[in-house]
Scaffold this motif. Structure first.
Motif, short mmCIF file in Angstrom:
data_model
loop_
_atom_site.label_atom_id
_atom_site.label_comp_id
_atom_site.label_asym_id
_atom_site.label_seq_id
_atom_site.Cartn_x
_atom_site.Cartn_y
_atom_site.Cartn_z
N ASP A 79 82.50 13.28 -14.15
CA ASP A 79 81.23 12.59 -14.04
C ASP A 79 80.21 13.41 -14.81
OD1 ASP A 79 81.65 10.38 -11.86
OD2 ASP A 79 82.66 12.16 -11.10
N SER A 204 77.28 0.14 -10.03
CA SER A 204 78.40 0.94 -9.52
C SER A 204 79.22 1.57 -10.65
CB SER A 204 79.31 0.07 -8.64
OG SER A 204 79.84 -1.02 -9.39
N ARG A 207 78.97 7.35 -10.66
CA ARG A 207 78.96 7.96 -9.33
C ARG A 207 77.69 8.80 -9.21
NH1 ARG A 207 85.14 10.40 -9.05
NH2 ARG A 207 86.26 8.41 -8.92
N TYR A 208 76.66 8.19 -8.64
CA TYR A 208 75.36 8.87 -8.60
C TYR A 208 75.36 10.08 -7.67
CZ TYR A 208 74.03 4.64 -11.01
OH TYR A 208 73.97 3.61 -11.93
N GLU A 209 76.28 10.11 -6.71
CA GLU A 209 76.36 11.29 -5.85
C GLU A 209 76.73 12.53 -6.65
OE1 GLU A 209 80.33 9.01 -5.38
OE2 GLU A 209 78.18 8.58 -5.58
N ALA A 210 77.32 12.33 -7.83
CA ALA A 210 77.70 13.47 -8.66
C ALA A 210 76.48 14.19 -9.23
CB ALA A 210 78.61 13.02 -9.80
N CYS A 211 75.33 13.51 -9.30
CA CYS A 211 74.11 14.18 -9.77
C CYS A 211 73.11 14.34 -8.64
CB CYS A 211 73.50 13.43 -10.95
SG CYS A 211 72.98 11.74 -10.58
N SER A 212 73.62 14.41 -7.41
CA SER A 212 72.77 14.63 -6.23
C SER A 212 71.99 15.92 -6.39
CB SER A 212 73.64 14.69 -4.98
OG SER A 212 72.86 14.96 -3.84
N THR A 216 67.07 11.86 -7.40
CA THR A 216 66.89 11.63 -5.97
C THR A 216 67.17 10.18 -5.60
OG1 THR A 216 64.55 11.06 -6.19
CG2 THR A 216 65.10 13.41 -5.98
N GLN A 217 67.32 9.95 -4.31
CA GLN A 217 67.48 8.58 -3.82
C GLN A 217 66.26 7.74 -4.14
OE1 GLN A 217 69.90 6.66 -2.36
NE2 GLN A 217 71.24 8.33 -3.00
N LEU A 220 66.70 6.51 -7.61
CA LEU A 220 67.73 5.49 -7.71
C LEU A 220 67.26 4.14 -7.18
CD1 LEU A 220 70.88 7.56 -6.63
CD2 LEU A 220 70.21 6.89 -8.95
#
Length: 355
Positions: A79, A204, A207-212, A216-217, A220
């Motif tokens: 990612d 989708s 994988r946005y959690e990969a750049c957590s 930020t939320q 997003l």
């Protein structure tokens, strides 16, 4: 096509200066004090390449690329987020990766990639020898594929706080997007090498959690910064209108896009900004009877939006006369209903970008 050896990881080619043609000053005269030049950056090539990674998440934050060339090569199941301005980018020999390439001033080239999902904002996109990839694009020129198969396209859909400034630095207009006008060097009518994938699947893609922690939320969940256009997808209504914007009308373009997105039943079909020769400007604006308009717009960008929806022409005509949009009357022209089909065909489909 930009040759890869025209750029190095250290940066773009610098323009050469020219000597003065004026005679040298007399010896007795004092030389003018030299101006301080900004120190050149000592760039480390390793900072501008992601190579041979497997199963990793790699994020390049704003300021870490700073308008240089960037290479991604031989990565698998990674990612990768390039959240910065880029001069040009190369994605080579990657497999099953999810990649975001931030606003790129010139071209993004993908070569020998398999089963990758990629989101890109760029002036030009090209792929060669790729297969089974999905791409969500903001691309100001026709995307090009060559010896590539099962390539799927959709419109760019991603946002973070610094994206608008990065788009501006890269010279990209969010509404100037030809993501669907794919040119295939190896066109196969019986078995096309490219298609569209559902726009609702774009969010989708990565994988946005990969750049957590980097995005930020809140970012997003922001409103779209790049409008989603229908392009060659089915349009929900046969009724359309075409809105022309004279040069330097960005705030009014954004206002009309905003109204379109807020109005139920309306859709932004397509948008384009272009420099046009005077003969084409005369064709585009001939109906206005404003004889000076083509010469006033010569050498400057003219923008058009095509919007579809039931009753859209009359509603937008009323809005341009009776709402806050009326202040943009000097910068906005609404093409007459009878001319929309032909002028839209010319502007969006026939007239190529002039260089």
């Amino acid at each position: 096509r930009v040759a890869s050896d025209a750029f190095g990881p250290g940066g773009r080619l610098a323009a050469m200066g020219c000597g003065s043609s004026k005679p040298a000053p007399k010896a007795a005269a004092k030389a003018a004090p030299a101006k301080d030049k900004p120190p050149k950056k000592n760039l480390n090539p390793a900072d501008y390449i992601i190579s041979k990674r497997v199963g990793e998440a790699v994020v390049k934050e704003e300021g870490s690329i700073d308008g240089q060339q960037f290479n991604i090569e031989e990565c698998k199941d990674c990612d990768i987020f390039l959240l910065d301005n880029i001069a040009c980018a190369f994605v080579d020999e990657c497999e099953n990766c999810r990649i975001f390439v931030g606003p790129t001033e010139s071209s993004v080239m993908m070569r020998n990639c398999r089963s990758c999902d990629v989101m890109i904002a760029c002036q030009q996109f090209r792929s060669r020898d790729c297969a089974d990839c999905r791409l969500a694009l903001l691309c100001t020129t026709e995307p090009i594929i060559e010896t590539s198969t099962n390539m799927q396209f959709a419109c760019f859909d991603f946002a973070y706080f610094s994206l608008p400034q990065q788009l501006s630095r890269a010279g990209l207009k969010s509404w100037n997007n030809k993501w669907w006008q794919v040119y295939d060097f190896n066109k196969n009518s019986d078995r096309p090498n490219w298609s569209l994938f559902p726009q609702e699947d774009v969010r989708s893609l990565l994988r946005y959690e990969a750049c957590s922690g980097k995005v930020t939320q809140e970012e997003l969940q922001m409103d779209r910064l790049v409008p989603v256009t229908l392009g060659s997808r089915p349009w929900p209504s046969n009724e359309t209108c075409m809105v022309l914007f004279l040069p330097d009308a960005e705030e009014f373009i954004e206002a009309v896009i905003g109204k379109t997105e807020r109005t139920p039943g309306w859709s932004l079909a397509r948008g384009r900004s272009s420099l046009l020769f005077e003969d084409r400007l005369k064709t585009l604006f001939g109906w206005t009877k404003e004889l000076k308009l083509p010469s006033q717009c010569k050498g400057k960008e003219v923008t058009a939006l095509q919007i579809c929806g039931q009753g859209v022409f009359d509603a937008l005509q009323s809005a341009l006369a009776n709402t806050g949009l009326a202040v943009g009357a000097k910068k906005i022209r609404l093409v007459p209903k009878a001319l929309v089909e032909e002028l839209a065909r010319q502007f969006f489909d026939v007239w190529k970008d002039e260089v």
